[in-house]
Design a protein around this motif. Structure first.
Motif, PDB file in Angstrom:
ATOM      1  N   VAL A  97       5.302  11.349   4.553  1.00 31.19           N
ATOM      2  CA  VAL A  97       4.377  10.243   4.830  1.00 31.19           C
ATOM      3  C   VAL A  97       3.534  10.030   3.572  1.00 31.19           C
ATOM      4  CG1 VAL A  97       2.461   9.435   6.260  1.00 31.19           C
ATOM      5  CG2 VAL A  97       4.324  10.766   7.288  1.00 31.19           C
ATOM      6  N   LEU A  98       3.655   8.855   2.988  1.00 32.32           N
ATOM      7  CA  LEU A  98       3.029   8.613   1.692  1.00 32.32           C
ATOM      8  C   LEU A  98       1.796   7.722   1.766  1.00 32.32           C
ATOM      9  CD1 LEU A  98       6.269   8.129  -0.392  1.00 32.32           C
ATOM     10  CD2 LEU A  98       4.911  10.195  -0.074  1.00 32.32           C
ATOM     11  N   TRP A  99       1.515   7.162   2.931  1.00 28.48           N
ATOM     12  CA  TRP A  99       0.328   6.321   3.080  1.00 28.48           C
ATOM     13  C   TRP A  99      -0.299   6.570   4.435  1.00 28.48           C
ATOM     14  CZ3 TRP A  99      -2.740   3.263   0.191  1.00 28.48           C
ATOM     15  CH2 TRP A  99      -3.633   2.428   0.856  1.00 28.48           C
ATOM     16  N   ASN A 100      -1.585   6.890   4.420  1.00 34.61           N
ATOM     17  CA  ASN A 100      -2.337   7.102   5.651  1.00 34.61           C
ATOM     18  C   ASN A 100      -3.692   6.425   5.472  1.00 34.61           C
ATOM     19  OD1 ASN A 100      -3.789   7.961   7.854  1.00 34.61           O
ATOM     20  ND2 ASN A 100      -3.470  10.154   7.521  1.00 34.61           N
ATOM     21  N   SER A 101      -3.880   5.302   6.138  1.00 37.33           N
ATOM     22  CA  SER A 101      -5.106   4.532   5.932  1.00 37.33           C
ATOM     23  C   SER A 101      -6.354   5.269   6.389  1.00 37.33           C
ATOM     24  CB  SER A 101      -5.001   3.176   6.653  1.00 37.33           C
ATOM     25  OG  SER A 101      -4.758   3.365   8.035  1.00 37.33           O
ATOM     26  N   ASP A 102      -6.181   6.331   7.182  1.00 38.51           N
ATOM     27  CA  ASP A 102      -7.338   7.108   7.643  1.00 38.51           C
ATOM     28  C   ASP A 102      -7.696   8.248   6.688  1.00 38.51           C
ATOM     29  OD1 ASP A 102      -7.627   5.598   9.986  1.00 38.51           O
ATOM     30  OD2 ASP A 102      -6.116   6.807  11.021  1.00 38.51           O
ATOM     31  N   ALA A 103      -6.856   8.490   5.683  1.00 35.69           N
ATOM     32  CA  ALA A 103      -7.100   9.585   4.743  1.00 35.69           C
ATOM     33  C   ALA A 103      -7.918   9.077   3.553  1.00 35.69           C
ATOM     34  CB  ALA A 103      -5.779  10.168   4.266  1.00 35.69           C
ATOM     35  N   ASP A 104      -8.468  10.004   2.782  1.00 39.77           N
ATOM     36  CA  ASP A 104      -9.221   9.660   1.583  1.00 39.77           C
ATOM     37  C   ASP A 104      -8.795  10.596   0.448  1.00 39.77           C
ATOM     38  OD1 ASP A 104     -11.011   8.637  -0.242  1.00 39.77           O
ATOM     39  OD2 ASP A 104     -12.724   9.795   0.526  1.00 39.77           O
ATOM     40  N   ALA A 144      11.343   4.746  -6.538  1.00 45.18           N
ATOM     41  CA  ALA A 144      10.223   4.557  -5.622  1.00 45.18           C
ATOM     42  C   ALA A 144      10.624   5.006  -4.235  1.00 45.18           C
ATOM     43  CB  ALA A 144       9.780   3.089  -5.593  1.00 45.18           C
ATOM     44  N   ILE A 145       9.615   5.141  -3.392  1.00 42.64           N
ATOM     45  CA  ILE A 145       9.809   5.441  -1.977  1.00 42.64           C
ATOM     46  C   ILE A 145       9.087   4.361  -1.189  1.00 42.64           C
ATOM     47  CG2 ILE A 145       9.486   7.125  -0.134  1.00 42.64           C
ATOM     48  CD1 ILE A 145       9.057   9.222  -2.430  1.00 42.64           C
ATOM     49  N   TYR A 146       9.798   3.678  -0.316  1.00 48.14           N
ATOM     50  CA  TYR A 146       9.159   2.656   0.510  1.00 48.14           C
ATOM     51  C   TYR A 146       8.254   3.348   1.534  1.00 48.14           C
ATOM     52  CZ  TYR A 146      12.183  -1.078  -1.276  1.00 48.14           C
ATOM     53  OH  TYR A 146      12.820  -1.995  -2.071  1.00 48.14           O
ATOM     54  N   PRO A 147       6.941   3.100   1.485  1.00 53.42           N
ATOM     55  CA  PRO A 147       6.033   3.819   2.386  1.00 53.42           C
ATOM     56  C   PRO A 147       6.012   3.276   3.808  1.00 53.42           C
ATOM     57  CG  PRO A 147       4.804   2.318   0.986  1.00 53.42           C
ATOM     58  CD  PRO A 147       6.226   2.253   0.523  1.00 53.42           C
ATOM     59  N   ARG A 148       6.538   2.083   3.995  1.00 52.56           N
ATOM     60  CA  ARG A 148       6.570   1.476   5.323  1.00 52.56           C
ATOM     61  C   ARG A 148       7.756   0.528   5.387  1.00 52.56           C
ATOM     62  NH1 ARG A 148       1.157  -1.847   5.699  1.00 52.56           N
ATOM     63  NH2 ARG A 148       0.342   0.174   5.024  1.00 52.56           N
ATOM     64  N   PRO A 204       0.824  -1.210   0.000  1.00 58.68           N
ATOM     65  CA  PRO A 204       0.000   0.000   0.000  1.00 58.68           C
ATOM     66  C   PRO A 204       0.860   1.263   0.000  1.00 58.68           C
ATOM     67  CG  PRO A 204      -0.877  -1.599   1.553  1.00 58.68           C
ATOM     68  CD  PRO A 204       0.448  -2.128   1.098  1.00 58.68           C
ATOM     69  N   GLY A 205       0.602   2.131  -0.970  1.00 57.84           N
ATOM     70  CA  GLY A 205       1.343   3.382  -1.063  1.00 57.84           C
ATOM     71  C   GLY A 205       2.655   3.301  -1.797  1.00 57.84           C
ATOM     72  N   PHE A 206       3.016   2.130  -2.316  1.00 58.12           N
ATOM     73  CA  PHE A 206       4.271   1.976  -3.057  1.00 58.12           C
ATOM     74  C   PHE A 206       4.001   2.343  -4.522  1.00 58.12           C
ATOM     75  CE2 PHE A 206       7.768   0.022  -5.253  1.00 58.12           C
ATOM     76  CZ  PHE A 206       8.820  -0.010  -4.352  1.00 58.12           C
ATOM     77  N   SER A 207       4.583   3.446  -4.971  1.00 62.64           N
ATOM     78  CA  SER A 207       4.328   3.970  -6.312  1.00 62.64           C
ATOM     79  C   SER A 207       5.562   3.799  -7.192  1.00 62.64           C
ATOM     80  CB  SER A 207       3.967   5.459  -6.231  1.00 62.64           C
ATOM     81  OG  SER A 207       2.831   5.655  -5.398  1.00 62.64           O
ATOM     82  N   TYR A 208       5.368   3.231  -8.366  1.00 65.93           N
ATOM     83  CA  TYR A 208       6.454   3.035  -9.324  1.00 65.93           C
ATOM     84  C   TYR A 208       6.569   4.284 -10.191  1.00 65.93           C
ATOM     85  CZ  TYR A 208       6.501  -1.934  -8.101  1.00 65.93           C
ATOM     86  OH  TYR A 208       6.607  -3.130  -7.431  1.00 65.93           O
ATOM     87  N   ARG A 243      -0.428   8.975  -6.414  1.00 67.80           N
ATOM     88  CA  ARG A 243      -1.343   8.126  -7.159  1.00 67.80           C
ATOM     89  C   ARG A 243      -0.956   8.099  -8.636  1.00 67.80           C
ATOM     90  NH1 ARG A 243      -4.009  11.327  -3.757  1.00 67.80           N
ATOM     91  NH2 ARG A 243      -4.738  12.751  -5.382  1.00 67.80           N
ATOM     92  N   PRO A 244      -1.408   7.097  -9.378  1.00 67.19           N
ATOM     93  CA  PRO A 244      -1.053   6.993 -10.799  1.00 67.19           C
ATOM     94  C   PRO A 244      -1.329   8.288 -11.556  1.00 67.19           C
ATOM     95  CG  PRO A 244      -2.098   4.971 -10.109  1.00 67.19           C
ATOM     96  CD  PRO A 244      -2.214   5.927  -8.934  1.00 67.19           C
ATOM     97  N   GLY A 245      -0.323   8.717 -12.324  1.00 67.13           N
ATOM     98  CA  GLY A 245      -0.426   9.955 -13.088  1.00 67.13           C
ATOM     99  C   GLY A 245       0.174  11.158 -12.397  1.00 67.13           C
ATOM    100  N   ALA A 246       0.437  11.064 -11.091  1.00 62.19           N
ATOM    101  CA  ALA A 246       1.015  12.196 -10.362  1.00 62.19           C
ATOM    102  C   ALA A 246       2.437  12.471 -10.837  1.00 62.19           C
ATOM    103  CB  ALA A 246       1.015  11.928  -8.864  1.00 62.19           C
ATOM    104  N   VAL A 247       2.816  13.731 -10.777  1.00 61.28           N
ATOM    105  CA  VAL A 247       4.174  14.170 -11.147  1.00 61.28           C
ATOM    106  C   VAL A 247       4.985  14.391  -9.874  1.00 61.28           C
ATOM    107  CG1 VAL A 247       5.531  15.995 -12.253  1.00 61.28           C
ATOM    108  CG2 VAL A 247       3.400  15.191 -13.307  1.00 61.28           C
ATOM    109  N   VAL A 248       6.213  13.884  -9.872  1.00 62.08           N
ATOM    110  CA  VAL A 248       7.055  13.926  -8.674  1.00 62.08           C
ATOM    111  C   VAL A 248       8.423  14.488  -9.023  1.00 62.08           C
ATOM    112  CG1 VAL A 248       8.127  12.564  -6.840  1.00 62.08           C
ATOM    113  CG2 VAL A 248       5.859  11.938  -7.683  1.00 62.08           C
TER     114      VAL A 248
END
Length: 205
Positions: free
Chosen positions: A180-187, A161-165, A124-128, A193-198
């Motif tokens: 912080v790249l993953w927060n299970s309480d967020a929406d 990539a960035i390891y989220p955990r 979860p939260g691992f983006s290629y 997310r796919p398509g984002a520019v970094v």
């Protein structure tokens, strides 16, 4: 047009030419809000479209997808991220040796690249991320680590990539970030997310 393949009983898999086309199709499918579509999941060169069999069926969805016409690439100014990195990774010097660059040149190539989230997976939260300087293409480590810390910034093949955990991992570690790249309480819970520019920003070692 992509090649359409049934994927189980409740999904179509679209084979596409490249990742940019995947995101154009994903945006187009979401924009038309097709009846019964549950999820639109980008991959590297595929797009998975799942559906609710109580609301539509495979034939009806296929006909609706045939009528979708992706537009041109659109930059999303709200989905661009700058990630601060301390380039102190355990594999930085190894990456320099593999690429024939100095450590400073590796850092410069990584920070000067405009990366795009191609797809998400592994955890979860691992983006290629793709779009990096071709000089940074390096293999995975011969032996994976049992424990990679959260926030580790890494390379493998054409990806960053960035390891989220905390997790096992075999990528080459360049540094780390406190983002912080993953927060299970967020929406939504994933920041990248796919398509984002970094873009990565060097904040020291």
């Amino acid at each position: 047009m992509p090649e359409f393949r049934p994927c189980g009983e409740h999904a179509w898999l679209l084979d596409l030419d490249d990742n940019r086309m995947v995101h154009r199709w994903a945006a187009a499918v979401r924009a038309v809000d097709l009846d019964g579509v549950r999820e639109v999941v980008p991959g590297m060169s595929t797009l998975l479209v799942t559906f609710d069999p109580g609301l539509t069926n495979a034939s009806a969805l296929r006909a609706a997808l045939d009528a979708v016409h992706p537009g041109a690439d659109l930059a999303d100014d709200d989905d661009q991220h700058v990630i601060d990195v301390r380039y102190d990774g355990a594999d930085l010097q190894d990456v320099a040796e593999l690429t024939g660059l100095t450590a400073a040149e590796v850092i410069a190539a990584h920070t000067e690249s405009v990366w795009t989230v191609a797809f998400c997976g592994f955890a979860p939260g691992f983006s290629y991320l793709v779009g990096g300087d071709p000089r940074l293409y390096v293999p995975r480590r011969d032996e994976a680590r049992v424990r990679v810390p959260a926030g580790a910034v890494a390379l493998a093949g054409a990806f960053s990539a960035i390891y989220p955990r905390v997790s096992p991992g075999g990528w080459q570690l360049l540094g780390h970030t406190d983002a912080v790249l993953w927060n299970s309480d967020a929406d939504p819970p994933a920041v990248l997310r796919p398509g984002a520019v970094v873009r990565f920003r060097d904040v020291g070692r």
